[in-house]
Motif scaffolding. Structure first.
Motif, PDB file in Angstrom:
ATOM      1  N   MET A 183     -46.438  40.680 -36.552  1.00  0.00           N
ATOM      2  CA  MET A 183     -45.956  39.554 -35.751  1.00  0.00           C
ATOM      3  C   MET A 183     -46.179  38.236 -36.469  1.00  0.00           C
ATOM      4  O   MET A 183     -45.353  37.344 -36.445  1.00  0.00           O
TER       5      MET A 183
ATOM      6  N   PRO B 212     -37.877  35.570 -34.566  1.00  0.00           N
ATOM      7  CA  PRO B 212     -37.475  36.723 -33.738  1.00  0.00           C
ATOM      8  C   PRO B 212     -38.000  36.613 -32.312  1.00  0.00           C
ATOM      9  O   PRO B 212     -39.014  35.966 -32.050  1.00  0.00           O
ATOM     10  N   VAL B 213     -37.294  37.266 -31.409  1.00  0.00           N
ATOM     11  CA  VAL B 213     -37.688  37.294 -30.006  1.00  0.00           C
ATOM     12  C   VAL B 213     -38.787  38.331 -29.815  1.00  0.00           C
ATOM     13  O   VAL B 213     -38.785  39.397 -30.433  1.00  0.00           O
ATOM     14  N   LEU B 214     -39.760  38.020 -28.960  1.00  0.00           N
ATOM     15  CA  LEU B 214     -40.847  38.953 -28.669  1.00  0.00           C
ATOM     16  C   LEU B 214     -40.374  40.041 -27.713  1.00  0.00           C
ATOM     17  O   LEU B 214     -39.609  39.773 -26.784  1.00  0.00           O
ATOM     18  N   ASN B 215     -40.839  41.273 -27.945  1.00  0.00           N
ATOM     19  CA  ASN B 215     -40.587  42.305 -26.938  1.00  0.00           C
ATOM     20  C   ASN B 215     -41.657  42.221 -25.858  1.00  0.00           C
ATOM     21  O   ASN B 215     -42.593  41.420 -25.952  1.00  0.00           O
ATOM     22  N   LEU B 216     -41.551  43.043 -24.838  1.00  0.00           N
ATOM     23  CA  LEU B 216     -42.443  42.952 -23.685  1.00  0.00           C
ATOM     24  C   LEU B 216     -43.901  43.177 -24.073  1.00  0.00           C
ATOM     25  O   LEU B 216     -44.802  42.449 -23.628  1.00  0.00           O
ATOM     26  N   GLU B 217     -44.147  44.177 -24.929  1.00  0.00           N
ATOM     27  CA  GLU B 217     -45.519  44.492 -25.307  1.00  0.00           C
ATOM     28  C   GLU B 217     -46.131  43.357 -26.134  1.00  0.00           C
ATOM     29  O   GLU B 217     -47.303  42.976 -25.934  1.00  0.00           O
ATOM     30  N   GLU B 218     -45.376  42.794 -27.067  1.00  0.00           N
ATOM     31  CA  GLU B 218     -45.890  41.706 -27.898  1.00  0.00           C
ATOM     32  C   GLU B 218     -46.184  40.469 -27.056  1.00  0.00           C
ATOM     33  O   GLU B 218     -47.223  39.816 -27.224  1.00  0.00           O
ATOM     34  N   GLU B 219     -45.265  40.170 -26.163  1.00  0.00           N
ATOM     35  CA  GLU B 219     -45.464  38.995 -25.310  1.00  0.00           C
ATOM     36  C   GLU B 219     -46.694  39.157 -24.425  1.00  0.00           C
ATOM     37  O   GLU B 219     -47.499  38.225 -24.288  1.00  0.00           O
ATOM     38  N   ARG B 220     -46.876  40.342 -23.850  1.00  0.00           N
ATOM     39  CA  ARG B 220     -48.018  40.554 -22.964  1.00  0.00           C
ATOM     40  C   ARG B 220     -49.336  40.480 -23.736  1.00  0.00           C
ATOM     41  O   ARG B 220     -50.317  39.896 -23.246  1.00  0.00           O
TER      42      ARG B 220
ATOM     43  N   HIS C 298     -40.030  31.191 -28.127  1.00  0.00           N
ATOM     44  CA  HIS C 298     -39.156  30.810 -27.014  1.00  0.00           C
ATOM     45  C   HIS C 298     -38.448  29.472 -27.241  1.00  0.00           C
ATOM     46  O   HIS C 298     -37.819  28.939 -26.315  1.00  0.00           O
TER      47      HIS C 298
ATOM     48  N   ARG D 207     -41.452  38.052 -17.083  1.00  0.00           N
ATOM     49  CA  ARG D 207     -41.402  37.602 -18.469  1.00  0.00           C
ATOM     50  C   ARG D 207     -41.628  36.095 -18.538  1.00  0.00           C
ATOM     51  O   ARG D 207     -41.308  35.346 -17.593  1.00  0.00           O
TER      52      ARG D 207
END
Length: 289
Positions: free
Chosen positions: A1, A31-39, A61, A104
């Motif tokens: 990341m 790049p956009v974060l996926n759900l796991e990375e964002e959490r 974002h 999100r």
């Protein structure tokens, strides 16, 4: 990341107002974060106040802020400034984001981003702020779009807008009038080409103290001359001692004291005060006659 975000962190993200094209290229390269990375980043920020996690959440974002800011270009304000204000809202949202709520970050942040952009638009759209109350602010952003489609609103349209937004019809009419007005320069336009635009400048309607109305000047001069004539006549009607006391107590540059006059006339200071009071009453009667 961390490698994915190196494009933004290596040399520092450019300000939107410095080079908008460069900024947009840099933002869209992140790049956009996926759900796991964002959490995972949100948990690190919430539990240990990890500022690097906050930075990564914000950077990922920024493209979202750009998308929202583009929707406000119709207000005639610089896109770079709109993006910059939206970024402030994004940072506030990241600070308050709770990963346990099950939403999100992009859904949570939209309110904060729009709120900052709205505040910037209201402060800078006109010289005079057009919306101050909550109802007026709501109308400003909703009514402006309706007017572009419909022009001046009919009574039925006013009532429909008022009912939809939960405000009074009078408030809708007031905001419609404010949106239709234009800023006017206080001073008239300097060039001949702009003389028509400056014809209604407020400065043209102010009284010129340096060159007052000649009729008023003559009236003032006549009043002063008449007052002086009546004052001389009133003084001449007094006896010599009363006239001298009054003149030296009120009209002389170096005013005499009661004690000085009392010594000259061989009477008490109280007697001089009585003479002065009687003389003033007689002069006032003569002046008002």
């Amino acid at each position: 990341m961390s490698n994915a975000l190196a494009v933004a962190s290596g040399g520092g993200l450019p300000s939107p107002t410095d080079s908008l094209h460069s900024y947009l290229q840099t933002v869209h390269a992140i790049p956009v974060l996926n759900l796991e990375e964002e959490r995972a980043l949100a948990v690190k920020l919430a539990e240990s106040n990890d500022l690097d996690a906050a930075r990564q959440l914000v950077l990922a974002h920024l493209r979202f802020v750009v998308h929202i800011a583009r929707g406000y270009r119709g207000y005639g304000l610089p896109l770079g400034d709109l993006i910059q204000e939206g970024n402030i809202g994004l940072m506030k949202a990241v600070k308050r984001f709770d990963p346990e709520q099950g939403v999100r970050l992009v859904s949570f942040a939209v309110h904060w981003v729009r709120a900052e952009i709205h505040e910037y638009v209201l402060r800078n759209w006109r010289i005079v702020k057009v919306a101050t109350t909550k109802a007026q602010r709501k109308l400003f952003f909703n009514l402006r779009g309706a007017k572009k489609r419909l022009g001046w609103l009919s009574r039925e349209e006013v009532e429909l807008v008022a009912r939809d937004l939960g405000v009074k019809p009078e408030t809708v009419l007031e905001m419609e009038a404010r949106l239709s007005n234009q800023d006017v320069a206080f001073d008239p336009a300097p060039s001949s080409e702009e003389s028509v635009a400056g014809a209604g400048s407020p400065a043209l309607y102010l009284e010129d103290k340096g060159s007052a109305d000649p009729a008023l000047q003559i009236e003032e001069q006549d009043w002063q001359a008449s007052t002086q004539r009546r004052l001389r006549a009133a003084l001449s009607a007094l006896d010599e001692r009363s006239r001298d006391v009054l003149s030296r107590r009120w009209l002389a540059e170096q005013k005499a004291t009661l004690q000085e006059l009392a010594g000259e006339y061989g009477v008490s200071a109280e007697r001089i005060r009585q003479i002065e009071g009687n003389a003033l009453k007689k002069v006032r009667v003569e002046m008002e006659a």
